[in-house]
Design a protein around this motif. Structure first.
Motif, PDB file in Angstrom:
ATOM      1  N   PRO A 117       0.403   4.208   5.211  1.00  0.00           N
ATOM      2  CA  PRO A 117      -0.698   3.937   6.145  1.00  0.00           C
ATOM      3  C   PRO A 117      -2.027   4.565   5.739  1.00  0.00           C
ATOM      4  O   PRO A 117      -3.082   3.979   5.982  1.00  0.00           O
ATOM      5  CB  PRO A 117      -0.198   4.522   7.465  1.00  0.00           C
ATOM      6  CG  PRO A 117       0.884   5.468   7.097  1.00  0.00           C
ATOM      7  CD  PRO A 117       1.495   4.946   5.850  1.00  0.00           C
ATOM      8  N   MET A 118      -1.993   5.736   5.115  1.00  0.00           N
ATOM      9  CA  MET A 118      -3.233   6.402   4.706  1.00  0.00           C
ATOM     10  C   MET A 118      -3.964   5.545   3.680  1.00  0.00           C
ATOM     11  O   MET A 118      -5.182   5.379   3.734  1.00  0.00           O
ATOM     12  CB  MET A 118      -2.912   7.771   4.082  1.00  0.00           C
ATOM     13  CG  MET A 118      -2.129   8.675   4.965  1.00  0.00           C
ATOM     14  SD  MET A 118      -3.162   9.447   6.192  1.00  0.00           S
ATOM     15  CE  MET A 118      -3.823  10.765   5.217  1.00  0.00           C
ATOM     16  N   ASP A 119      -3.195   5.034   2.759  1.00  0.00           N
ATOM     17  CA  ASP A 119      -3.750   4.198   1.705  1.00  0.00           C
ATOM     18  C   ASP A 119      -4.383   2.939   2.303  1.00  0.00           C
ATOM     19  O   ASP A 119      -5.449   2.503   1.877  1.00  0.00           O
ATOM     20  CB  ASP A 119      -2.616   3.828   0.739  1.00  0.00           C
ATOM     21  CG  ASP A 119      -3.131   3.513  -0.648  1.00  0.00           C
ATOM     22  OD1 ASP A 119      -4.245   3.978  -0.972  1.00  0.00           O
ATOM     23  OD2 ASP A 119      -2.444   2.822  -1.391  1.00  0.00           O
ATOM     24  N   LEU A 120      -3.707   2.376   3.286  1.00  0.00           N
ATOM     25  CA  LEU A 120      -4.214   1.169   3.936  1.00  0.00           C
ATOM     26  C   LEU A 120      -5.539   1.453   4.648  1.00  0.00           C
ATOM     27  O   LEU A 120      -6.494   0.684   4.521  1.00  0.00           O
ATOM     28  CB  LEU A 120      -3.167   0.644   4.931  1.00  0.00           C
ATOM     29  CG  LEU A 120      -3.535  -0.601   5.728  1.00  0.00           C
ATOM     30  CD1 LEU A 120      -3.785  -1.784   4.801  1.00  0.00           C
ATOM     31  CD2 LEU A 120      -2.428  -0.957   6.717  1.00  0.00           C
ATOM     32  N   PHE A 180       0.863  -1.167   0.000  1.00  0.00           N
ATOM     33  CA  PHE A 180       0.000   0.000   0.000  1.00  0.00           C
ATOM     34  C   PHE A 180       0.902   1.219   0.000  1.00  0.00           C
ATOM     35  O   PHE A 180       2.013   1.163   0.498  1.00  0.00           O
ATOM     36  CB  PHE A 180      -0.883   0.012   1.245  1.00  0.00           C
ATOM     37  CG  PHE A 180      -1.981  -1.006   1.168  1.00  0.00           C
ATOM     38  CD1 PHE A 180      -3.134  -0.726   0.460  1.00  0.00           C
ATOM     39  CD2 PHE A 180      -1.847  -2.241   1.778  1.00  0.00           C
ATOM     40  CE1 PHE A 180      -4.138  -1.657   0.360  1.00  0.00           C
ATOM     41  CE2 PHE A 180      -2.851  -3.183   1.682  1.00  0.00           C
ATOM     42  CZ  PHE A 180      -4.005  -2.892   0.975  1.00  0.00           C
ATOM     43  N   GLU A 181       0.366   2.282  -0.543  1.00  0.00           N
ATOM     44  CA  GLU A 181       1.139   3.509  -0.559  1.00  0.00           C
ATOM     45  C   GLU A 181       1.118   4.158   0.822  1.00  0.00           C
ATOM     46  O   GLU A 181       0.660   5.277   0.973  1.00  0.00           O
ATOM     47  CB  GLU A 181       0.585   4.474  -1.605  1.00  0.00           C
ATOM     48  CG  GLU A 181       0.880   4.072  -3.020  1.00  0.00           C
ATOM     49  CD  GLU A 181       2.344   3.841  -3.242  1.00  0.00           C
ATOM     50  OE1 GLU A 181       3.168   4.605  -2.716  1.00  0.00           O
ATOM     51  OE2 GLU A 181       2.672   2.869  -3.933  1.00  0.00           O
ATOM     52  N   LEU A 206      -7.683   3.808   3.960  1.00  0.00           N
ATOM     53  CA  LEU A 206      -8.714   4.023   2.938  1.00  0.00           C
ATOM     54  C   LEU A 206      -9.187   2.693   2.363  1.00  0.00           C
ATOM     55  O   LEU A 206     -10.370   2.515   2.070  1.00  0.00           O
ATOM     56  CB  LEU A 206      -8.187   4.910   1.813  1.00  0.00           C
ATOM     57  CG  LEU A 206      -8.117   6.394   2.108  1.00  0.00           C
ATOM     58  CD1 LEU A 206      -7.476   7.126   0.945  1.00  0.00           C
ATOM     59  CD2 LEU A 206      -9.491   6.969   2.394  1.00  0.00           C
ATOM     60  N   PHE A 207      -8.248   1.772   2.227  1.00  0.00           N
ATOM     61  CA  PHE A 207      -8.602   0.447   1.722  1.00  0.00           C
ATOM     62  C   PHE A 207      -9.600  -0.238   2.659  1.00  0.00           C
ATOM     63  O   PHE A 207     -10.613  -0.766   2.224  1.00  0.00           O
ATOM     64  CB  PHE A 207      -7.344  -0.406   1.570  1.00  0.00           C
ATOM     65  CG  PHE A 207      -7.634  -1.859   1.318  1.00  0.00           C
ATOM     66  CD1 PHE A 207      -8.069  -2.279   0.065  1.00  0.00           C
ATOM     67  CD2 PHE A 207      -7.501  -2.796   2.334  1.00  0.00           C
ATOM     68  CE1 PHE A 207      -8.359  -3.607  -0.173  1.00  0.00           C
ATOM     69  CE2 PHE A 207      -7.786  -4.125   2.105  1.00  0.00           C
ATOM     70  CZ  PHE A 207      -8.219  -4.538   0.848  1.00  0.00           C
ATOM     71  N   GLN A 249      -7.516  11.003  -0.134  1.00  0.00           N
ATOM     72  CA  GLN A 249      -8.417  10.336  -1.073  1.00  0.00           C
ATOM     73  C   GLN A 249      -8.671  11.223  -2.298  1.00  0.00           C
ATOM     74  O   GLN A 249      -8.694  10.766  -3.437  1.00  0.00           O
ATOM     75  CB  GLN A 249      -9.738  10.001  -0.367  1.00  0.00           C
ATOM     76  CG  GLN A 249     -10.836   9.487  -1.280  1.00  0.00           C
ATOM     77  CD  GLN A 249     -10.504   8.132  -1.875  1.00  0.00           C
ATOM     78  OE1 GLN A 249     -10.146   7.208  -1.153  1.00  0.00           O
ATOM     79  NE2 GLN A 249     -10.606   8.021  -3.172  1.00  0.00           N
ATOM     80  N   GLN A 294     -13.019   1.456   2.366  1.00  0.00           N
ATOM     81  CA  GLN A 294     -13.734   1.087   1.139  1.00  0.00           C
ATOM     82  C   GLN A 294     -14.183  -0.366   1.152  1.00  0.00           C
ATOM     83  O   GLN A 294     -15.304  -0.678   0.773  1.00  0.00           O
ATOM     84  CB  GLN A 294     -12.831   1.311  -0.077  1.00  0.00           C
ATOM     85  CG  GLN A 294     -12.763   2.767  -0.457  1.00  0.00           C
ATOM     86  CD  GLN A 294     -11.995   2.966  -1.736  1.00  0.00           C
ATOM     87  OE1 GLN A 294     -11.418   2.042  -2.292  1.00  0.00           O
ATOM     88  NE2 GLN A 294     -11.984   4.192  -2.213  1.00  0.00           N
TER      89      GLN A 294
END
Lengths: 238, 188
Positions: free
Chosen positions: A13-16, A10-11, A18-19, A99, A22
């Motif tokens: 921790p933020m990306d994780l 993941f890009e 958001l994952f 996001q 979602q």
């Protein structure tokens, strides 16, 4: 065998986060902080098991999540309620912002693609007829494929037999005694005839030093007819 | 001399967008002529006669481009397609820089939540971004912004032409944009 793989799955921790939001269709404005903290920590544990270094930003986010969780557990008194700020709000804002940029980066990509269909002047002509369409060689390869292949490779490696080389201790005194014995029994001794007994370079050197030492202490006399010629040792007593 | 023909010829010959100032320089002592109306005239000529070309405003200049429907044939001619060779992290950083410029590396990192040194370096190397100055905050950090090459690669007239960015306050309102949370992890 211990090995380390560093992959950006993941890009960050933020990306994780958001994952998770979602995937579980969570309301970003009302994040179940306990649930998401647990998921986040589970992911970190899993990556740790796989020896994947997630980096400090994940640790920081884990700490932040736990801090928010702790804050939310604290009771809020009635008179404080008006000015009470949800401890999740700053994180939510950051997530929304991130996001948004993720979405914008996609639109930027689309802008580029749209424009790429309109060709300006000055394209470079490729004359090589054999030029094939270059496709992405790592397409459809996931992190798990790579780590599995790597593990197989590691297991297939032949075992290295560890053995240690011990340096043979050679003492000058021993070699002097050895030479004395040889000279006593043969009277004349050619240095070169000793070579078969002297198996290592070091042993030859020490033996030569023994000769020099014996010469110094008059225990032996030496003859050498020409440079690099044969060294003949004779007992001093003889 | 026919001004329209001259502009068309210059556009045809130039691989880069032709700017007004460049055009003035080319005309030398002659009275300066506004490019814009000539471009409009040329574009409407092309449209009327159904030509495969159009003139677009890119990065403050004008560039003659092929129409979209012919791109396959041009790609066959040159045996390659134009692809944006940027990783997702680099693209994310680029979009932050494009919208927030001038922006420091720290601000990019605070949005992405990860270290961005190497992607910023890549973008600099590709000449899509450049240093625009130094910030007034502690340490006077370098501020990055997009370049002319960025505008040309993305076919933008100016950075304000970028797709509109919804304000955060709008997003934090009662009706969050449902499109924002479309499942874009599905393909991964």
């Amino acid at each position: 065998m211990d090995y380390q793989v560093k992959v950006e799955n993941f890009e960050g921790p933020m990306d994780l986060l958001l994952f998770f939001i979602q995937r579980d269709k969570l309301n970003i404005y009302d994040i179940p902080i306990a649930k998401i903290t647990k998921e986040f920590l589970d992911y970190m544990k899993m990556m740790d098991l796989m020896n994947i270094d997630l980096g400090g930003e994940f640790v920081y986010m884990a700490a932040l999540l736990m801090k928010i969780k702790a804050k939310m557990l604290l009771p809020v008194s009635d008179d404080e309620e008006d000015q009470f700020e949800d401890p999740r709000t700053p994180l939510v804002q950051r997530l929304l912002e991130y996001q948004q940029f993720k979405k914008m980066s996609k639109e930027l990509q689309e802008t580029f693609t749209e424009h790429s269909f309109h060709y300006p002047r000055g394209q470079e002509m490729v004359y090589d007829k054999n030029t094939k369409n270059i496709t992405n060689p790592v397409q459809n390869i996931t992190l798990f494929t790579i780590s599995t292949i790597f593990q197989e490779l590691i297991q297939r490696l032949p075992d290295v037999n560890p053995y240690e080389l011990h340096e043979e201790p050679i003492h000058l005194d021993e070699q002097i005694a050895f030479l004395k014995g040889e000279i006593d029994s043969a009277k004349h001794l050619c240095f070169s005839t000793l070579f078969p007994f002297l198996k290592t370079r070091l042993r030859i050197v020490v033996t030569f030093m023994a000769i020099l030492e014996m010469l110094r202490t008059n225990q032996v006399s030496i003859e050498q007819d020409e440079p690099f010629g044969e060294i003949i040792l004779t007992g001093a007593a003889a | 001399m026919d001004m329209k023909n001259l502009v068309e010829v210059l556009l045809f010959a130039s691989p880069e967008p032709l700017t007004q100032s460049r055009f003035n320089h080319i005309l030398q002592d002659e009275n300066s002529v506004e490019l814009n109306p000539i471009i409009d005239e040329l574009n409407s000529d092309y449209e009327k006669s159904g030509k495969g070309l159009k003139i677009q405003t890119i990065g403050g200049g004008y560039q003659i481009l092929s129409q979209k429907e012919y791109h396959i044939y041009i790609e066959r001619l040159f045996k390659h397609t134009r692809k944006l060779q940027l990783s997702r992290p680099a693209l994310e950083a680029l979009s932050i820089i494009a919208y927030r410029q001038p922006v420091s590396k720290m601000e990019i990192e605070s949005i992405r939540g990860v270290e961005c040194g190497s992607v910023v370096h890549t973008l600099m190397e590709r000449e899509l971004i450049t240093v625009k100055g130094r910030g007034k905050t502690a340490g006077r950090p370098l501020l990055f912004g997009t370049t002319q090459i960025f505008l040309e690669s993305f076919g933008l007239e100016k950075t304000t032409d970028l797709p509109k960015l919804k304000e955060l306050s709008e997003l934090m309102g009662d009706n969050p944009d449902p499109v924002l949370f479309e499942n874009d992890y599905a393909a991964e």
